[in-house]
Design a protein around this motif. Structure first.
Motif, PDB file in Angstrom:
ATOM      1  N   PHE A   1       0.841  -1.200   0.000  1.00 14.85           N
ATOM      2  CA  PHE A   1       0.000   0.000   0.000  1.00 14.85           C
ATOM      3  C   PHE A   1       0.877   1.251   0.000  1.00 14.85           C
ATOM      4  N   ASP A   2       1.790   1.313  -0.979  1.00 19.47           N
ATOM      5  CA  ASP A   2       2.765   2.396  -1.023  1.00 19.47           C
ATOM      6  C   ASP A   2       2.547   3.361  -2.183  1.00 19.47           C
ATOM      7  N   SER A   3       1.350   3.359  -2.770  1.00 17.29           N
ATOM      8  CA  SER A   3       1.047   4.312  -3.839  1.00 17.29           C
ATOM      9  C   SER A   3      -0.424   4.727  -3.764  1.00 17.29           C
ATOM     10  N   LYS A   4      -0.751   5.825  -4.411  1.00 14.05           N
ATOM     11  CA  LYS A   4      -2.108   6.361  -4.351  1.00 14.05           C
ATOM     12  C   LYS A   4      -3.140   5.395  -4.926  1.00 14.05           C
ATOM     13  N   GLY A   5      -2.724   4.586  -5.893  1.00 12.72           N
ATOM     14  CA  GLY A   5      -3.667   3.661  -6.525  1.00 12.72           C
ATOM     15  C   GLY A   5      -3.737   2.303  -5.860  1.00 12.72           C
ATOM     16  N   SER A   6      -3.139   2.164  -4.673  1.00 11.93           N
ATOM     17  CA  SER A   6      -3.064   0.856  -4.009  1.00 11.93           C
ATOM     18  C   SER A   6      -4.429   0.257  -3.703  1.00 11.93           C
ATOM     19  N   LEU A   7      -5.435   1.098  -3.481  1.00  7.15           N
ATOM     20  CA  LEU A   7      -6.759   0.594  -3.097  1.00  7.15           C
ATOM     21  C   LEU A   7      -7.724   0.524  -4.282  1.00  7.15           C
ATOM     22  N   HIS A   8      -7.207   0.805  -5.485  1.00  6.06           N
ATOM     23  CA  HIS A   8      -8.084   0.770  -6.658  1.00  6.06           C
ATOM     24  C   HIS A   8      -8.630  -0.645  -6.884  1.00  6.06           C
ATOM     25  N   GLY A   9      -9.936  -0.758  -7.020  1.00  3.51           N
ATOM     26  CA  GLY A   9     -10.568  -2.038  -7.302  1.00  3.51           C
ATOM     27  C   GLY A   9     -10.943  -2.860  -6.079  1.00  3.51           C
ATOM     28  N   TRP A  10     -10.521  -2.424  -4.886  1.00  3.73           N
ATOM     29  CA  TRP A  10     -10.904  -3.154  -3.677  1.00  3.73           C
ATOM     30  C   TRP A  10     -12.404  -3.003  -3.441  1.00  3.73           C
ATOM     31  N   LYS A  11     -13.034  -4.067  -2.985  1.00  5.17           N
ATOM     32  CA  LYS A  11     -14.476  -4.061  -2.737  1.00  5.17           C
ATOM     33  C   LYS A  11     -14.762  -4.147  -1.244  1.00  5.17           C
ATOM     34  N   LEU A  12     -15.796  -3.439  -0.822  1.00  3.02           N
ATOM     35  CA  LEU A  12     -16.204  -3.411   0.581  1.00  3.02           C
ATOM     36  C   LEU A  12     -17.550  -4.112   0.732  1.00  3.02           C
ATOM     37  N   TYR A  13     -17.678  -4.903   1.784  1.00  4.24           N
ATOM     38  CA  TYR A  13     -18.920  -5.632   2.060  1.00  4.24           C
ATOM     39  C   TYR A  13     -19.292  -5.474   3.537  1.00  4.24           C
ATOM     40  N   SER A  14     -20.590  -5.518   3.804  1.00  4.29           N
ATOM     41  CA  SER A  14     -21.066  -5.569   5.192  1.00  4.29           C
ATOM     42  C   SER A  14     -22.515  -6.034   5.180  1.00  4.29           C
ATOM     43  N   ASP A  15     -23.037  -6.311   6.366  1.00  3.26           N
ATOM     44  CA  ASP A  15     -24.433  -6.748   6.430  1.00  3.26           C
ATOM     45  C   ASP A  15     -25.406  -5.632   6.062  1.00  3.26           C
ATOM     46  N   ALA A  16     -24.898  -4.408   5.890  1.00  4.53           N
ATOM     47  CA  ALA A  16     -25.767  -3.292   5.487  1.00  4.53           C
ATOM     48  C   ALA A  16     -26.389  -3.554   4.119  1.00  4.53           C
ATOM     49  N   GLU A  17     -25.710  -4.372   3.298  1.00  2.26           N
ATOM     50  CA  GLU A  17     -26.244  -4.710   1.984  1.00  2.26           C
ATOM     51  C   GLU A  17     -27.545  -5.511   2.087  1.00  2.26           C
ATOM     52  N   PHE A  18     -27.739  -6.190   3.220  1.00  4.12           N
ATOM     53  CA  PHE A  18     -28.926  -7.033   3.398  1.00  4.12           C
ATOM     54  C   PHE A  18     -29.862  -6.482   4.462  1.00  4.12           C
ATOM     55  N   GLY A  19     -29.666  -5.220   4.838  1.00  4.44           N
ATOM     56  CA  GLY A  19     -30.539  -4.613   5.835  1.00  4.44           C
ATOM     57  C   GLY A  19     -29.927  -4.506   7.216  1.00  4.44           C
ATOM     58  N   GLY A  20     -28.685  -4.975   7.395  1.00  3.39           N
ATOM     59  CA  GLY A  20     -28.011  -4.882   8.689  1.00  3.39           C
ATOM     60  C   GLY A  20     -27.529  -3.468   8.970  1.00  3.39           C
ATOM     61  N   LYS A  21     -26.901  -3.281  10.137  1.00  2.00           N
ATOM     62  CA  LYS A  21     -26.507  -1.939  10.570  1.00  2.00           C
ATOM     63  C   LYS A  21     -24.998  -1.758  10.720  1.00  2.00           C
ATOM     64  N   SER A  22     -24.223  -2.712  10.259  1.00  2.32           N
ATOM     65  CA  SER A  22     -22.768  -2.564  10.331  1.00  2.32           C
ATOM     66  C   SER A  22     -22.289  -1.607   9.236  1.00  2.32           C
TER      67      SER A  22
END
Length: 239
Positions: free
Chosen positions: A50-71
């Motif tokens: 993680f040593d460049s500005k584009g290091s996080l490009h394409g990373w995906k985030l998930y949580s139970d909020a997608e299914f109605g949860g509160k995380s």
């Protein structure tokens, strides 16, 4: 040549090595040669940094909020580290609790996760452990590895780990320590078939979480242990 060999040898130990000033040239060469261990045997095969500005490009985030949860979950880049943080809530939304279908939809609450974009790393089979440089809030996290599969589109293997809360520490997870959730798929991960990796946290209670990740790599435990034994033997002989 002798000085270069000696300087390259110093990394094998944190102890102060003896001064060679009063040794004969023949003795100096003998000691320096016995100490030399190539750096590549200690340095992990780099997978993610993680040593460049584009290091996080394409990373995906998930949580139970997608299914109605509160995380909640977020991923940020700070001082050459990926900061995986957020808040976990295992509580089901009240509007869905009364609905049988709603309870089925969000039964897996209390989690957050991140995954990197799929990459053809073609990791050599000799690498039998994952190495993580990280620091956390003391929570138990899961390391996730995604593997291509003939039977299924993908298989997910996971292993739990903890890190220091005070400073960046190195965590080694053997490949045979990973397992598929629920026991699906094969028992052993096919290392060359790993195409993605990430992290996950699951908590039975509400609360914030934070994991700082500096780098992720792969290493051969057999080679590493062999070279560490050699380094300890050298230290003992020089003590």
């Amino acid at each position: 040549m002798l000085r270069r060999l000696w300087n390259r040898s110093r990394f094998v130990t944190t102890r102060r090595l003896p001064d060679l000033t009063n040794h004969t040239l023949k003795d100096k060469w003998k000691i320096a040669s016995s100490l030399y261990i190539p750096r590549h045997t200690f340095e992990p095969h780099s997978l993610v940094r993680f040593d460049s500005k584009g290091s996080l490009h394409g990373w995906k985030l998930y949580s139970d909020a997608e299914f109605g949860g509160k995380s909640s979950v977020k991923l940020e880049l700070m001082d050459n580290k990926a900061i995986f943080s957020g808040s976990i809530s295992p509580i089901l939304p009240t509007e869905l609790v009364a609905q049988p279908e709603g309870r089925k939809k969000v039964k897996n609450t209390g989690f957050a996760a991140i995954m990197c974009p799929e990459t053809q790393w073609n990791i050599d089979k000799r690498y039998d452990a994952i190495v993580i440089r990280a620091k956390s809030d003391g929570s138990v996290f899961l390391m996730s590895l995604k593997q291509n599969s003939m039977e299924l589109q993908h298989l997910i293997y996971q292993a739990s780990f903890k890190t220091s809360t005070e400073e960046m520490s190195t965590v080694m997870i053997p490949m045979d320590g990973f397992a598929t959730p629920g026991g699906t798929g094969t028992d052993t991960i096919e290392v060359p078939e790993i195409v993605s990796l990430g992290f996950m946290i699951k908590l039975p209670h509400e609360g914030p979480f934070r994991l700082e990740i500096e780098s992720i790599g792969a290493i051969s435990l057999r080679t590493f242990e062999h070279q560490m034994r050699k380094a300890r033997m050298i230290e003992d002989n020089l003590a």
